[in-house]
Write an enzyme that holds these catalytic residues in place. Sequence first.
Site, mmCIF file in Angstrom:
data_model
loop_
_atom_site.group_PDB
_atom_site.id
_atom_site.type_symbol
_atom_site.label_atom_id
_atom_site.label_comp_id
_atom_site.label_asym_id
_atom_site.label_seq_id
_atom_site.Cartn_x
_atom_site.Cartn_y
_atom_site.Cartn_z
ATOM 1 N N HIS A 170 -10.347 -11.110 9.344
ATOM 2 C CA HIS A 170 -10.341 -9.759 9.914
ATOM 3 C C HIS A 170 -11.706 -9.116 9.809
ATOM 4 O O HIS A 170 -11.822 -7.907 9.742
ATOM 5 C CB HIS A 170 -9.292 -8.884 9.224
ATOM 6 C CG HIS A 170 -7.890 -9.362 9.470
ATOM 7 N ND1 HIS A 170 -7.300 -10.318 8.697
ATOM 8 C CD2 HIS A 170 -6.987 -9.028 10.417
ATOM 9 C CE1 HIS A 170 -6.076 -10.561 9.150
ATOM 10 N NE2 HIS A 170 -5.853 -9.792 10.192
ATOM 11 N N GLU A 172 -2.779 -16.359 22.554
ATOM 12 C CA GLU A 172 -4.102 -15.944 23.041
ATOM 13 C C GLU A 172 -4.569 -16.772 24.237
ATOM 14 O O GLU A 172 -5.169 -16.241 25.177
ATOM 15 C CB GLU A 172 -5.141 -16.033 21.910
ATOM 16 C CG GLU A 172 -5.007 -14.956 20.835
ATOM 17 C CD GLU A 172 -3.876 -15.230 19.857
ATOM 18 O OE1 GLU A 172 -3.298 -16.338 19.905
ATOM 19 O OE2 GLU A 172 -3.568 -14.339 19.048
#
Length: 814
Positions: free
Chosen positions: A613, A546
């Site tokens: 999530h 990332e």
Amino acid sequence: MENPVAGEVLDPEKLSFDKFREEVLKDYQSACESREASLLGRKEVLTGKAKFGIFGDGKEVPQVAMAKFFRPGDFYAGYYRDQTFAFATGAATIEEFFSQLYADPDPKHDPHSSGRQMNAHFATPFVDQDGKVLDLVNSKNLTAGLAPTAAQMPKALGLAYASKAFREVEVLKPFTELSNQGNEVCFCTIGDASTSEGHFWETLNAAGVLQVPLAIFVWDDGYGISVPRKLQTTKGSISEALKGFQKKEGTNGIDIFRVKAWDYAGMCEAFEAGIRSVRLTHTPVVFHVEEVTQPQGHSTSGSHERYKPSERLEWEREWDGIKKMKEWIIDNDLATEEDLNEIETAAKDFVRDSRNLAWEKYQGPIRVQVAHSVELIRDLAQHSPDIAEQLQQLAQTLGANREPGRKEVLQTLHEALELANAGGATGVVVGPDRGNAGGSAAARDVAAYYQELKKENAALYNTHLYHEGARNILQVPEVKAVYADDAPTLNGYEILNRYFDQLFTHNPLVLAFGEDLGKIGDVNQGFAGLQAKHGAERIFDTGIRELTIMGQGIGMAFRGLRPIAEIQYIDYLLYGLQPLSDDLATLQYRTAGRQTAPLIVRTRGHRLEGIWHSGSPMGLILHSLRGLHVCVPRNMVQAAGMYNTLLQGADPAIMIECLNGYRLKEKLPANLAEFTVPLGVPEIIREGEDITLVSYGATLRIVQEAAQVVEASGISCEVIDVQTLLPFDIHHLIFESLKKTSRILIVDEDVPGGAAGFIFNKVMEEQGGYKWLDTAPRTITAQAHRPAYSSDGDYFSKPNAEQIIDAIREMMAE
Ligand SMILES: Cc1ncc(C[n+]2csc(CCOP(=O)(O)OP(=O)(O)O)c2C)c(N)n1
Ligand SMILES: [Mg+2]
């Protein structure tokens, strides 16, 4: 293809001897000037004229050698040691260096940061005032420096990657104003100790995989402030540690060179070969520059005698690069010692003159302010006998200040006004806004000047967080979505898929990438099938990294591309947050608008399942990413419209799509590629009279559910979707709603005090919403802990409809 490496020659056989000699002496002169700038710069700090200094002494010779191979069109991403490189490439003058050291806010004096950055943070202009990309192909381009160690690495990957894209992507080939067939190299510098950062390794790995024209120079001076190399690097040598990265026949990887910092000729030879190869083949290269010295220690904040053993200090004196270069020049009969002494003396004079000029230019306007303030205060004294003495004293102190700042001028004016306010015999009263109300004419003059300077200083210090020119995001015209009578109803992800298809058809500058974005078209199929259609060079997968996905996007955006870089789930944004916060979010501010990287970060989040999530760390985003726009669309049509808006602006942004919205049905607009959703403009998605419910994103659906339920009891809710958190409700629509309802409930699925706190502050303080309240305002947020897994976990961790219904009823009963 044109020979991309022509002109990079320092071979005496190819140059005339005179020319060769001239070049060497010019380099020697640059090195000496830079050294003098370091020595004098340190003095300026020690005598109090500047606050802090960090210098490039000891790194001069490698940098004059490096600068020889930096061509127009190339890019630089480096750190605070590279003043010599900046001087030798012509990107900065020594006078500018001193202006920045003094923090001169005048962009004509410090064109790198307008006094906003510490010294040795260079930046050349990338965009004009209207956000149009300048001719970067024919200029030497330095991206703005930044202080966090290794923070230059992620963007360097992207700067280099852009060359690969321009060379390989068919639809980008016509953009010759942005690239010369991908022949540009990104020169990246880093200190030996900073290679300990994950940024270095992640960048290197990505560069080795991607094969991009990235040239990394490691200035190995053996220390990171006081911590020696052996505590920093495996085997005490970065080139040793990197050996597995070495490119071999038939593999990818990087080329590694080892050179000595005092060996001018050796470095020229290695840099020439390395840069020639990286430019031609896009094989990244690392130059491990060893035996670098640091004559004055790390910075003005301390002395290196505290941690360097005396033998090391002695060695550093002996192996000083400039000293060694001088010996080499004499040994090779390129000049006599007297010639070189003359160069050194001239360098001293030149640097001193540059310093004096910079100081005069910095102080000039402040002295004008001082003189005028003194005059006004003395005038006030004449009209205020009771406080005359104190006022005269104030004027005297300010006038006698040998190194006044803008701050002292304002403080003195304020003090004078306070004295006047206290009244004295004259009964002078000046309003709290320091405006022109009340008081004597003399007091009003002081107040007016105070106001004028406050405005002037705000323009100097508080501008350019976002683009302010023609491509300002708020200037993007609104084009409403239109729907055909028989508009199909599709899943949210299909809307996005059609949108991206059209976007990639119409806008060649857009590239999208991230984990699982290419082959399978992202984890929610927004790009499904589009790689096959638009090419794997435009829509592609990346490694799980990332940090450097963000850096890749930032670097590409610097170069005129419009990247959309994915963070797969918002919960993983933390891995990529550092370059977004430290580099991207500060970029326009720290260059006073001369650089921008309009990256769009695409991610998805809010409620779904489990701790990693279902995050909605909006407070984190809001508070670390001022300088980006933060879009929180409730559905995918709104998202598409926001993408269209962003692509017309010059600012970076983050788009948070609702994870649980991809399978909800939406009508497909007919003008998908054209319609825009204006940023900063909330939408009333349900009109009502009794209470204003403010929310965004996924939570809106629960809010609407609650509004529906209480309607049966005759409670009429107005539901407002803020749509974007930055900018926030620029027309104060929420305030207007409050005027009608007098009650407000803010619903947000971030932690308590997160985005809800932000909204509360905006509505109550900035909009003055408190004036219309009949009951105490409330927020409903998620719990402070991370959300538990599964439906029950979600229900008891995040706001739910029942909580909202209860809160509405309580507020209606108050
Ligand atoms: C992320 C981060 N941590 C700590 C610092 C404080 N700091 C500034 S420079 C430095 C040492 C860097 O050493 P090196 O990379 O070898 O570069 P040098 O200064 O020796 O050229 C440190 C720890 C920082 N700027 N950024
Ligand atoms: Mg070091």
